[in-house]
Design a protein around this motif. Structure first.
Motif, short mmCIF file in Angstrom:
data_model
loop_
_atom_site.label_atom_id
_atom_site.label_comp_id
_atom_site.label_asym_id
_atom_site.label_seq_id
_atom_site.Cartn_x
_atom_site.Cartn_y
_atom_site.Cartn_z
N ILE A 193 1.09 -1.15 -0.39
CA ILE A 193 -0.02 -0.29 -0.14
C ILE A 193 0.97 1.33 0.00
O ILE A 193 1.81 1.12 0.69
N ASP A 194 0.67 1.97 -1.44
CA ASP A 194 1.35 3.27 -0.92
C ASP A 194 -0.06 4.44 -0.71
O ASP A 194 -1.08 4.28 -1.12
N ARG A 195 1.16 5.67 -0.58
CA ARG A 195 -0.37 6.91 -0.54
C ARG A 195 -1.60 6.71 -2.20
O ARG A 195 -1.94 7.40 -1.34
N SER A 196 -1.31 6.38 -3.14
CA SER A 196 -2.57 6.03 -3.86
C SER A 196 -2.41 4.59 -4.68
O SER A 196 -2.53 4.46 -5.94
N SER A 197 -2.20 3.85 -4.22
CA SER A 197 -2.04 2.47 -4.72
C SER A 197 -1.87 0.93 -3.68
O SER A 197 -1.73 1.52 -2.77
N ILE A 198 -2.99 0.29 -4.96
CA ILE A 198 -2.67 -0.90 -3.91
C ILE A 198 -3.05 -2.31 -4.94
O ILE A 198 -3.15 -2.19 -6.02
N GLU A 199 -0.93 -2.64 -4.51
CA GLU A 199 -1.03 -3.85 -5.11
C GLU A 199 -0.86 -5.19 -4.20
O GLU A 199 -0.49 -5.77 -3.37
N ILE A 200 -1.98 -6.62 -4.95
CA ILE A 200 -2.25 -7.50 -3.77
C ILE A 200 -1.29 -8.87 -5.12
O ILE A 200 -1.45 -8.97 -6.38
N PHE A 201 -0.76 -9.81 -4.17
CA PHE A 201 -0.25 -10.83 -5.21
C PHE A 201 0.02 -11.57 -4.36
O PHE A 201 -0.46 -11.70 -2.94
N ASP A 202 -1.20 -12.94 -4.68
CA ASP A 202 -1.03 -14.23 -4.10
C ASP A 202 0.28 -14.83 -3.26
O ASP A 202 0.91 -14.24 -4.17
N GLY A 203 0.34 -15.65 -2.71
CA GLY A 203 1.42 -16.56 -2.34
C GLY A 203 1.80 -16.95 -2.93
O GLY A 203 3.62 -17.85 -2.92
N ASP A 204 1.74 -17.48 -4.65
CA ASP A 204 2.41 -18.76 -5.09
C ASP A 204 2.14 -17.70 -6.95
O ASP A 204 2.31 -18.37 -7.40
N GLY A 205 2.21 -17.16 -6.50
CA GLY A 205 2.73 -16.74 -7.68
C GLY A 205 1.16 -16.87 -8.82
O GLY A 205 1.64 -16.31 -9.86
N ARG A 206 -0.37 -16.77 -8.46
CA ARG A 206 -1.00 -16.85 -9.49
C ARG A 206 -1.53 -15.94 -9.94
O ARG A 206 -2.34 -15.70 -11.10
N PHE A 207 -2.02 -15.19 -9.13
CA PHE A 207 -2.66 -13.84 -8.88
C PHE A 207 -2.14 -12.43 -9.57
O PHE A 207 -1.70 -12.79 -7.47
N VAL A 208 -2.36 -11.38 -8.96
CA VAL A 208 -1.65 -10.10 -9.23
C VAL A 208 -2.45 -9.11 -9.25
O VAL A 208 -3.71 -9.28 -10.30
N MET A 209 -2.87 -7.74 -8.14
CA MET A 209 -4.08 -7.04 -8.94
C MET A 209 -3.94 -5.96 -8.40
O MET A 209 -2.86 -5.75 -7.34
N THR A 210 -3.58 -4.70 -8.64
CA THR A 210 -2.87 -3.14 -9.09
C THR A 210 -3.74 -2.55 -9.85
O THR A 210 -4.49 -2.56 -10.20
N ASN A 211 -4.19 -2.03 -8.14
CA ASN A 211 -5.26 -1.09 -8.88
C ASN A 211 -5.22 0.66 -8.23
O ASN A 211 -4.62 0.05 -6.71
N LEU A 212 -5.05 2.04 -8.87
CA LEU A 212 -4.99 3.33 -8.08
C LEU A 212 -5.94 3.40 -6.90
O LEU A 212 -7.13 2.89 -6.99
N VAL A 213 -5.96 4.12 -6.45
CA VAL A 213 -7.22 4.64 -4.96
C VAL A 213 -6.06 5.86 -5.01
O VAL A 213 -5.65 6.57 -4.65
N PHE A 214 -7.66 6.17 -3.54
CA PHE A 214 -6.58 8.53 -3.83
C PHE A 214 -7.74 8.93 -2.04
O PHE A 214 -8.49 9.36 -2.55
#
Ligand code: FRU
Length: 474
Positions: free
Chosen positions: A425-446
């Motif tokens: 989590i940074d000031r304007s983004s959330i990146e979520i990785f699952d443990g075995d590299g099967r999915f990633v989700m990158t979303n901006l948030v403000f």
């Protein structure tokens, strides 16, 4: 970066331009311990235009030093996306170890041009024979690789409107022979195809290697707008043959803000390190920042894995360097989650910058919520009956600059009821990785103020085996 140039939503540990507009990452190469990152840059405004190659460098993939812009437009046009290689054997004659950049000159037409650097990418000289590839369609976004099997250079670019990737080969980086093409009817076909990449990746846990063709597409992503699709198959230096059926579309990231992902050339230890532009053409010019617009995703390392359905997929994990961002660790231990909401305060001195690790045994549906004092919230739902993970940012803070920003994104997960999620989590983004590299989700948030709380709730009996939060130190 310059402390005077800090605005509320400027990320603390993601690469951003010091000022002005940025889109695609370009021409990334690694040499002598330095990671070079060029990017589509408008030096004169924080909206798209006047395309130039901006430049930053890093010795650790985390802290970026702003360098002088590297390639400016000329009579052939502005400088669109492209790539660089380290010409170790001086195949081009520009000098052994010269950096050779090949990019799109965007003028009346789109042609491919070349520039070289004999000072490790700090300054470039345009090749006198430009353009090196002429075309009469919208062709762009060159990616050059050294093909060890054929002992030749290969170049891939897109015929953007035709949904085609074009393959070329060369011995000297200056003269290119047209080989095959791939596209028609394969994968997602809406919008335009842009920013391709081609690489041979190891298949995790086997001795096998397969070729991966990355093709960014806009619009037509799984959640609307821009996204990164890829194909897995074989490549003989001339033709790419896809393993999957044409209708099989694979996505590299399931968020709304992952585009133009390409890899570093000449990465150490055979790594395949990639970075994306963390935005979406639907609203990139309208996000609520001023002095600058857009950040890059965190760096990620990719390989392949073979799934139970017999298909090969990209496995994405945060680059190992990112562990160095971990500051103070707060452990929340193990707890059960039922209908009642369980809230945990995030470490308060964190300024909203966290890495969160949540090891979950899911009974059916587990809801995870990030919230702040202003009532902004991001709701995540892990559904192990449907094998999905979703993120809803519709009430995450400033959202009304574009109706396309109001989105809930969904990713498929593995069949396992056990997930170890890593969230950055940074000031304007959330990146979520699952443990075995099967999915990633990158979303901006403000969010109007930093997230202070993480909450859990389940419609059954879920167990949080482990919850850890690190303050980010950068
Ligand atoms: C992708 C893209 C590329 C092009 C560049 C122009 O985002 O449209 O196809 O080279 O941006 O800035």
């Amino acid at each position: 970066f310059d402390a005077k140039n800090v605005e509320k939503f400027r990320p603390a540990y993601h690469h951003t331009p010091l000022y002005g507009w940025m889109n695609d990452p370009n021409g990334m190469f690694y040499k002598d311990g330095v990671w070079h990152l060029y990017y589509q840059f408008n030096p004169y405004a924080s909206v798209w235009g006047n395309m130039t190659w901006g430049h930053s460098s890093s010795t650790d993939l985390i802290h970026w030093k702003a360098e002088a812009p590297a390639i400016y437009g000329d009579g052939l046009g502005t400088i669109f996306s492209g790539s660089s290689v380290v010409d170790k054997d001086n195949t081009s004659g520009f000098g052994s170890g010269a950096i050779v950049a090949i990019y799109t000159s965007a003028g009346m037409t789109q042609q491919q041009s070349m520039a070289y650097s004999t000072d490790n990418g700090m300054t470039f000289t345009k090749y006198s024979g430009n353009p090196i590839i002429m075309s009469d369609q919208e062709c762009r976004d060159d990616k050059v690789i050294w093909n060890e099997q054929t002992n030749k250079w290969n170049l891939v670019m897109v015929a953007a409107l035709e949904h085609q990737v074009l393959f070329y080969s060369s011995d000297d980086l200056k003269h290119w022979t047209k080989e095959g093409a791939f596209g028609h009817g394969y994968g997602a076909q809406d919008g335009v195809w842009e920013c391709p990449d081609l690489m041979q990746l190891p298949v995790r846990g086997t001795g096998e290697k397969k070729w991966v063709l990355i093709v960014n597409i806009n619009p037509g992503g799984p959640n609307g707008g821009s996204a990164t699709q890829y194909f897995v198959g074989d490549f003989d230096g001339k033709q790419f043959v896809c393993d999957s059926k044409p209708e099989c579309t694979k996505w590299m990231d399931y968020g709304k803000d992952h585009y133009a992902a390409v890899s570093w050339s000449n990465s150490p230890n055979g790594r395949h390190t990639v970075m994306a532009w963390m935005s979406n053409w639907q609203y990139a010019n309208a996000v609520p920042t001023k002095q600058f617009r857009s950040a890059n995703s965190l760096p990620r390392d990719i390989e392949l894995f073979k799934n139970v359905d017999g298909e090969y997929y990209i496995s994405t994990t945060p680059s190992p360097e990112l562990v160095a961002l971990r500051g103070k660790e707060v452990k929340y231990g193990q707890f059960s989650v039922h209908k009642k909401i369980i809230s945990k305060k995030l470490p308060l001195n964190a300024d909203g910058l966290y890495e969160i690790l949540a090891d979950i045994n899911n009974s059916n549906i587990t809801n995870i919520m990030l919230s702040n004092a202003d009532g902004d919230r991001v709701l995540m739902t892990y559904n192990s009956a449907k094998h999905t993970f979703g993120m809803d940012r519709r009430r995450s803070g400033l959202v009304d600059f574009s109706s396309d920003f109001l989105a809930a994104t969904v990713a498929p997960t593995s069949a396992s009821k056990h997930q170890t999620l890593r969230m950055f989590i940074d000031r304007s983004s959330i990146e979520i990785f699952d443990g075995d590299g099967r999915f990633v989700m990158t979303n901006l948030v403000f969010p109007r103020s930093p997230f202070t709380t993480i909450s859990f709730q389940s419609n059954g009996r879920s167990k949080i085996n482990n919850l850890k939060v690190w303050n980010i130190k950068y």
